[in-house]
Design a protein around this motif. Structure first.
Motif, mmCIF file in Angstrom:
data_model
loop_
_atom_site.group_PDB
_atom_site.id
_atom_site.type_symbol
_atom_site.label_atom_id
_atom_site.label_comp_id
_atom_site.label_asym_id
_atom_site.label_seq_id
_atom_site.Cartn_x
_atom_site.Cartn_y
_atom_site.Cartn_z
ATOM 1 N N ALA A 1 1.281 -1.266 -0.201
ATOM 2 C CA ALA A 1 -0.298 -0.197 -0.267
ATOM 3 C C ALA A 1 0.771 1.378 -0.011
ATOM 4 C CB ALA A 1 -0.257 -0.508 1.245
ATOM 5 N N SER A 2 0.221 2.186 -0.600
ATOM 6 C CA SER A 2 0.715 3.578 -0.382
ATOM 7 C C SER A 2 1.513 4.244 1.137
ATOM 8 C CB SER A 2 0.144 4.783 -0.862
ATOM 9 O OG SER A 2 0.593 6.184 -0.749
ATOM 10 N N SER A 3 2.752 4.372 0.997
ATOM 11 C CA SER A 3 3.009 5.200 2.189
ATOM 12 C C SER A 3 4.759 5.211 2.180
ATOM 13 C CB SER A 3 3.333 3.724 3.607
ATOM 14 O OG SER A 3 4.734 3.188 3.306
ATOM 15 N N SER B 1 2.209 8.606 -2.183
ATOM 16 C CA SER B 1 1.419 9.888 -3.148
ATOM 17 C C SER B 1 1.933 10.872 -3.153
ATOM 18 C CB SER B 1 -0.022 10.129 -1.415
ATOM 19 O OG SER B 1 -0.954 8.510 -1.281
ATOM 20 N N ASN C 1 -3.371 12.424 -3.273
ATOM 21 C CA ASN C 1 -4.440 12.082 -1.529
ATOM 22 C C ASN C 1 -4.956 14.125 -2.566
ATOM 23 O OD1 ASN C 1 -3.460 10.131 -0.392
ATOM 24 N ND2 ASN C 1 -2.363 11.471 1.135
ATOM 25 N N ASN D 1 -7.297 9.401 -3.768
ATOM 26 C CA ASN D 1 -7.801 8.646 -2.368
ATOM 27 C C ASN D 1 -8.195 10.894 -1.558
ATOM 28 O OD1 ASN D 1 -7.565 9.189 0.675
ATOM 29 N ND2 ASN D 1 -5.282 8.863 0.732
ATOM 30 N N LYS E 1 -9.942 5.170 -3.528
ATOM 31 C CA LYS E 1 -9.244 4.770 -1.827
ATOM 32 C C LYS E 1 -10.540 5.686 -1.073
ATOM 33 C CE LYS E 1 -5.221 3.977 0.971
ATOM 34 N NZ LYS E 1 -3.951 4.071 1.444
ATOM 35 N N ASN F 1 -9.249 3.477 3.728
ATOM 36 C CA ASN F 1 -7.896 3.952 4.114
ATOM 37 C C ASN F 1 -7.748 3.995 5.338
ATOM 38 O OD1 ASN F 1 -5.448 5.880 3.838
ATOM 39 N ND2 ASN F 1 -6.360 7.222 2.822
ATOM 40 N N VAL G 1 -0.060 5.553 14.588
ATOM 41 C CA VAL G 1 -0.263 5.258 13.119
ATOM 42 C C VAL G 1 -0.547 4.056 12.721
ATOM 43 C CG1 VAL G 1 1.365 5.883 11.388
ATOM 44 C CG2 VAL G 1 1.580 7.308 13.106
ATOM 45 N N SER H 1 -1.945 0.364 12.351
ATOM 46 C CA SER H 1 -2.720 -0.556 12.071
ATOM 47 C C SER H 1 -2.437 -2.129 13.674
ATOM 48 C CB SER H 1 -3.431 -1.315 11.059
ATOM 49 O OG SER H 1 -2.999 -2.114 10.626
ATOM 50 N N SER I 1 -7.944 -2.807 2.345
ATOM 51 C CA SER I 1 -6.915 -2.336 3.458
ATOM 52 C C SER I 1 -6.892 -2.361 4.631
ATOM 53 C CB SER I 1 -6.420 -1.123 2.683
ATOM 54 O OG SER I 1 -5.826 -0.812 3.185
ATOM 55 N N THR I 2 -6.324 -2.256 5.572
ATOM 56 C CA THR I 2 -6.286 -1.785 7.137
ATOM 57 C C THR I 2 -6.665 -3.223 7.456
ATOM 58 O OG1 THR I 2 -7.277 -0.320 7.140
ATOM 59 C CG2 THR I 2 -7.641 -1.171 9.175
ATOM 60 N N GLY I 3 -5.622 -3.081 8.450
ATOM 61 C CA GLY I 3 -5.516 -4.491 9.682
ATOM 62 C C GLY I 3 -4.954 -6.175 8.829
ATOM 63 N N CYS J 1 0.313 -2.357 4.696
ATOM 64 C CA CYS J 1 1.143 -1.170 4.944
ATOM 65 C C CYS J 1 1.806 -1.419 6.674
ATOM 66 C CB CYS J 1 0.498 0.125 5.191
ATOM 67 S SG CYS J 1 1.448 1.602 5.344
ATOM 68 N N SER J 2 0.904 -0.904 7.830
ATOM 69 C CA SER J 2 1.663 -0.785 9.249
ATOM 70 C C SER J 2 2.461 -2.048 9.036
ATOM 71 C CB SER J 2 0.514 -0.913 10.178
ATOM 72 O OG SER J 2 -0.459 0.116 9.672
ATOM 73 N N TYR K 1 5.871 -1.886 8.138
ATOM 74 C CA TYR K 1 6.793 -0.855 8.615
ATOM 75 C C TYR K 1 7.323 -1.513 9.839
ATOM 76 C CZ TYR K 1 5.868 3.760 6.521
ATOM 77 O OH TYR K 1 5.529 5.113 5.733
HETATM 78 C C1 LIG Z 1 3.038 5.725 7.881
HETATM 79 C C2 LIG Z 1 2.491 6.091 6.993
HETATM 80 C C3 LIG Z 1 2.195 6.531 5.819
HETATM 81 C C4 LIG Z 1 0.835 6.370 4.839
HETATM 82 N N1 LIG Z 1 1.039 7.039 3.835
HETATM 83 C C5 LIG Z 1 -0.445 7.142 3.183
HETATM 84 C C6 LIG Z 1 -0.021 7.490 1.970
HETATM 85 O O1 LIG Z 1 0.656 8.899 1.484
HETATM 86 N N2 LIG Z 1 -1.645 7.333 0.845
HETATM 87 C C7 LIG Z 1 -2.073 7.220 0.826
HETATM 88 O O2 LIG Z 1 -2.914 6.689 0.951
HETATM 89 N N3 LIG Z 1 -2.423 6.181 2.293
HETATM 90 C C8 LIG Z 1 -1.489 6.264 3.033
HETATM 91 N N4 LIG Z 1 -1.285 5.084 4.682
HETATM 92 C C9 LIG Z 1 -2.544 4.395 4.478
HETATM 93 C C10 LIG Z 1 -1.508 2.852 4.737
HETATM 94 O O3 LIG Z 1 -1.328 2.731 3.096
HETATM 95 C C11 LIG Z 1 -3.362 2.238 4.341
HETATM 96 O O4 LIG Z 1 -3.367 2.319 3.656
HETATM 97 C C12 LIG Z 1 -3.387 2.281 5.911
HETATM 98 O O5 LIG Z 1 -2.327 2.190 6.696
HETATM 99 C C13 LIG Z 1 -4.114 0.855 6.529
HETATM 100 O O6 LIG Z 1 -3.666 -0.110 5.431
HETATM 101 P P1 LIG Z 1 -2.299 -1.418 7.254
HETATM 102 O O7 LIG Z 1 -3.570 -1.722 8.273
HETATM 103 O O8 LIG Z 1 -2.113 -2.377 6.457
HETATM 104 O O9 LIG Z 1 -1.506 -0.341 7.519
HETATM 105 C C14 LIG Z 1 0.090 5.632 5.008
HETATM 106 C C15 LIG Z 1 -0.538 5.093 6.316
HETATM 107 C C16 LIG Z 1 0.979 4.624 7.122
HETATM 108 C C17 LIG Z 1 0.993 4.315 8.427
#
Ligand SMILES: Cc1cc2nc3c(=O)[nH]c(=O)nc-3n(C[C@H](O)[C@H](O)[C@H](O)COP(=O)(O)O)c2cc1C
Length: 325
Positions: free
Chosen positions: A20-22, A46, A104, A129, A166, A193, A212, A214, A241-243, A264-265, A268
């Protein structure tokens, strides 16, 4: 044949696990590791509408941008549009998986013309988004939804690659919204998102940021809606997406009907190599259940295919309370 192969937004992906985007997907070296480990596609970090408009010299005249000012000037210094287009070109050269650019935005404004440059730089698709907080007591809900529809129409005027929206979690009738977006040639949606949320420190009396990242239990909301919308707006591709933190969470979302799962999370927290662990967990589960392709089980547990679809609708705690005294 590769059992994990799938399509998403009409693109061919080697696996259904999408980075995912990050900030992580703004780094080509990390993206290379993600591909090696089994990412099916990558959504680049983004670019912000405010940034596009600032560089186009249009921002000063507009009142639509709550975050305008010093912050954007600072951000833009380190993240110019040219750098973003350069990132698309570089990543496209270095990996074979589809590369999805991301914007975004807060409006269906002039920035949409810029999307064509992302397409020209090689983006295989664009993820949009849009998020704003509706706060006007005189504006009806439908007016806010119309902003999404005009964005879909406007962006389609400028680009021919697939588009995904998104979305945040707060829509009254998500099924209607998705159906209308599909009719406006939006190819997919990402549900959902996760935003930067506030918290309060009652001792120091100031605002702080909520976590920050999930947790695995955050999957439930997305799981419910993926199961419902994939059986009601069947042609729209849905990315969950999420979790989603492990391979079993990917399997659950595929069973609910998702085309792919975005992650995403956990990347990290455990590093990009965790994608390899997730991929192997999905493979193992498929082996244990004798599935040779994702299509053999995708949607098997969605709203339409369950004998008792009411499990997706039930949201009150009646059963829970009746069993816990
Ligand atoms: C540190 C961080 C930066 C992120 N940056 C973006 C971003 O630039 N654009 C975007 O659409 N989503 C962004 N997200 C959201 C993630 O892409 C994702 O949709 C969201 O964290 C849920 O997924 P997860 O539960 O796997 O983290 C970001 C999330 C995190 C934690």
């Amino acid at each position: 044949m590769n059992p994990l192969e799938t399509t998403y937004l009409g693109l061919k992906l080697p696996t259904p696990i999408v980075a995912a985007s990050s900030g992580l997907t703004g780094q080509p070296d990390k993206i290379r590791i993600m591909e090696e480990q089994g990412a099916g596609a990558v959504v680049l970090k983004s670019l912000f509408e405010e940034q596009i408009m600032y560089e186009a010299g249009k921002l000063a005249a507009s009142h639509d941008y709550p975050e305008a000012g010093d912050y954007i000037r600072y951000y833009t210094k380190n993240n110019s549009i040219d750098q973003y287009l350069g990132l698309i070109e570089k990543v496209k050269k270095e990996v074979k998986i589809p590369v999805i650019a991301s914007v975004n935005c807060v409006s269906a404004g002039e920035w949409t013309a810029f999307a064509r440059r992302m397409e020209e730089a090689g983006a295989d698709a664009i993820e949009v988004n849009m998020y704003f907080l509706p706060l006007d007591p005189d504006v009806r809900c439908h007016t806010w939804e119309e902003t999404y529809f005009s964005l879909a129409e406007k962006i389609r005027e400028h680009i021919s690659v697939p588009v995904a929206f998104k979305l945040g979690q707060g829509f009254t009738n998500l099924v209607y919204l998705l159906d209308q977006l599909y009719k406006r040639k939006v190819n997919g949606v990402v549900l959902f998102n996760r935003f930067y949320e506030p918290d309060i420190d009652p001792e120091k009396m100031h605002f702080t940021a909520a976590s920050v990242f999930s947790t695995p239990s955050d999957i439930s909301h997305s799981l419910r809606w993926v199961g419902i919308v994939t059986s009601m707006v069947e042609k729209m591709d849905v990315a969950a997406s999420t979790g989603i933190h492990d391979g079993m969470a990917v399997v659950k979302q595929l069973l609910a009907g998702a085309q792919v799962a975005q992650v995403c999370s956990v990347l990290y927290q455990k590093g990009p190599r965790h994608l390899g662990v997730m991929k192997r967990q999905v493979e193992q589960w498929m082996k244990d259940h004798s599935y040779r392709s994702l299509d053999e089980f995708r949607g098997k547990m969605n709203y339409k295919n369950l004998p008792d679809p009411a499990v997706y609708e039930r949201s009150q705690f009646m059963k829970y309370f009746s069993g816990h005294h």
